[in-house]
Design an enzyme around this catalytic site. Structure first.
Site, PDB file in Angstrom:
ATOM      1  N   HIS A  66       0.816  -1.220   0.000  1.00 57.21           N
ATOM      2  CA  HIS A  66       0.000   0.000   0.000  1.00 57.21           C
ATOM      3  C   HIS A  66       0.848   1.268   0.000  1.00 57.21           C
ATOM      4  O   HIS A  66       0.341   2.348  -0.303  1.00 57.21           O
ATOM      5  CB  HIS A  66      -0.986  -0.006   1.173  1.00 57.21           C
ATOM      6  CG  HIS A  66      -0.398   0.274   2.520  1.00 57.21           C
ATOM      7  ND1 HIS A  66      -0.109  -0.721   3.424  1.00 57.21           N
ATOM      8  CD2 HIS A  66      -0.048   1.436   3.118  1.00 57.21           C
ATOM      9  CE1 HIS A  66       0.383  -0.183   4.525  1.00 57.21           C
ATOM     10  NE2 HIS A  66       0.430   1.130   4.370  1.00 57.21           N
ATOM     11  N   ASP A 105       0.062  -7.634   1.452  1.00 58.99           N
ATOM     12  CA  ASP A 105       0.446  -6.231   1.554  1.00 58.99           C
ATOM     13  C   ASP A 105       1.963  -6.074   1.594  1.00 58.99           C
ATOM     14  O   ASP A 105       2.508  -5.315   2.406  1.00 58.99           O
ATOM     15  CB  ASP A 105      -0.182  -5.565   2.780  1.00 58.99           C
ATOM     16  CG  ASP A 105      -0.116  -4.033   2.705  1.00 58.99           C
ATOM     17  OD1 ASP A 105       0.130  -3.514   1.589  1.00 58.99           O
ATOM     18  OD2 ASP A 105      -0.274  -3.373   3.729  1.00 58.99           O
ATOM     19  N   SER A 107       4.656   2.726   7.821  1.00 59.69           N
ATOM     20  CA  SER A 107       4.300   1.548   7.023  1.00 59.69           C
ATOM     21  C   SER A 107       5.478   1.089   6.178  1.00 59.69           C
ATOM     22  O   SER A 107       6.085   1.880   5.455  1.00 59.69           O
ATOM     23  CB  SER A 107       3.122   1.855   6.104  1.00 59.69           C
ATOM     24  OG  SER A 107       1.932   1.990   6.829  1.00 59.69           O
TER      25      SER A 107
END
Length: 447
Positions: free
Chosen positions: A92, A122, A199
């Protein structure tokens, strides 16, 4: 003489206890060695939009024609191969990006290319062409213990805070249903402070080994900042994905061809089981690997290759971690008898193909839905729905949680099934759903 021996022994034990400085040194060493392996990632993509307030006095432009604008996102990544320039991050972070720029610990800025992405886990692997890189030491996330100290490094909130180091402990392991039931989730939960921008960043143990990739946080639904609950993809799960992405750009997963759910107390009682461990088979795909091998509806799978299966999510992850063509030996309970079944796994098809295979054999309920009990006992979750039905047309979607129908509270699958028995074609129902932490009401006519 005996007292003297006791005194000497206790003295030796006291001197073996690490000092405060020794403990601090562990964190300092991990921070110093880990920071150069962590990078900041700027992803830029071009978006099309319509600006209804745009006016061209010369009349050369259509005010309602799509216009373009660029947007930037910030994330983190970890160098996993210094010689080849491979970087591991979240999918992402770079999804749909036109340009990806890597900022190294020494401030160098380098363009990156995408080697491969895997939305279901992911994860993504990038490649840069650069010298004098540092790479993270791979750890073993299977050895991680609840209560163990961990250190996170990433770029929360912006480049001005890049290579921020935070610490905490492992709060839990094996967390699922965090982002999406469609994803393969087996998260490490920890309380090291991570925020937007972290992230794709690193989670280290106190040995300095990379044991996870920070991916998500849980909040109160109103704030995007840390609330003490963070989630990281275990590095052992990431290793398997990385190998496939580097070698072929695609992740090949094993496929069993069943629909499964967790056992509850009532199901276990009806099936004559002593506990709720295992995965309950609710449907077997015709001509799928499981069907060909003899697995049947209402079987309970309790182990895979001698490894106990605690839940349906674990079985899904474990099967998918194997490769197509491998043989999986399942222990199952059927009619209160223990049996062993060997299955040659197939190649997992795309999610749409899987959904179609279930759809061809499954009858949607009165509302045009297939639901399952939600793990927290606060409703039922939509696992599939008829895209031609009224529920879909009125904004119900996969992974929505239904917790009320026409003022009747829905907490379990039994509540749901009993409630929809009260309705027929032509009736109007209003359902309350939870999506992304928010309550949404939708009403539609049953057809």
């Amino acid at each position: 003489m005996k007292k003297l021996f006791t005194l000497i022994t206790l003295t030796a034990i006291v001197f073996c206890i690490p000092s405060k400085n020794d403990f601090n040194e562990l964190f300092i060493k991990v921070s110093q060695n880990g920071s150069p392996t962590v990078v900041s990632i700027i992803s830029e993509k071009t978006e099309k939009y319509i600006n209804p307030f745009f006016f061209d006095p010369f009349g050369n432009s259509d005010p309602f024609s799509p216009q373009e604008r660029k947007s930037q996102g910030l994330g983190s990544g970890v160098i996993i191969d210094k010689d080849k320039g491979y970087i591991l991050t979240n999918n992402h972070v770079i999804d749909e990006a036109n340009e990806i720029k890597i900022i190294l610990f020494d401030k160098r800025e380098i363009e990156a290319e995408v080697l491969g992405t895997d939305p279901l886990s992911d994860l993504a692997v990038l490649k840069i062409d650069a010298d004098n890189l540092s790479q993270a030491n791979m750890g073993d996330s299977n050895n991680l213990e609840i209560g163990e100290w961990v250190i996170a490094i990433g770029s929360p909130f912006g480049l001005h805070l890049n290579h921020t180091v935070t610490s905490g402990i492992v709060s839990a392991k094996g967390r699922s249903d965090v982002i999406s039931r469609a994803n393969f989730e087996n998260f490490i939960q920890h309380d090291a402070a991570i925020n937007p921008g972290n992230s794709g960043g690193a989670l280290f143990d106190l040995n300095g080994d990379l044991i996870g990739i920070n991916t998500a946080i849980a909040t109160d639904g109103y704030s995007r900042s840390n609330a003490g609950v963070g989630f990281a993809i275990p590095i052992n799960q990431a290793k398997r994905v990385m190998e496939d992405l580097i070698n072929g750009g695609e992740v090949l997963r094993g496929y069993l061809g069943v629909m499964i759910q967790d056992l509850d107390e009532n199901k276990a009682k009806v099936l004559g089981l002593d506990d709720k461990k295992g995965a309950f088979v609710t449907m077997v795909v015709e001509d799928g690997p499981a069907g060909k091998a003899g697995i049947k509806e209402k079987d309970v799978i309790i182990s895979l290759n001698s490894k106990p299966i605690e839940s349906s999510n674990q079985l899904r992850n474990d099967v998918s971690s194997m490769r197509p063509g491998e043989t999986a030996v399942f222990s199952i309970i059927r009619n209160e008898l223990l049996q062993s079944v060997s299955v040659v796994l197939g190649k997992r098809p795309g999610e749409n193909s899987i959904s179609d295979s279930y759809k061809n054999q499954t009858k949607f309920d009165l509302l045009g839905l297939i639901v399952d009990e939600h793990s927290n006992g606060e409703g039922v979750v939509i696992i599939d729905l008829d895209v031609e039905g009224e529920a879909y047309k009125n904004n119900l979607r996969k992974n929505d949680i239904i917790n009320e129908i026409n003022r009747s509270e829905i907490k379990t699958l039994e509540h749901y099934n009993n409630e929809i028995k009260n309705y027929k074609s032509g009736d109007v129902v209003m359902v309350r759903i939870i999506r992304d932490g928010q309550n949404i009401y939708e009403a539609f006519e049953i057809k």
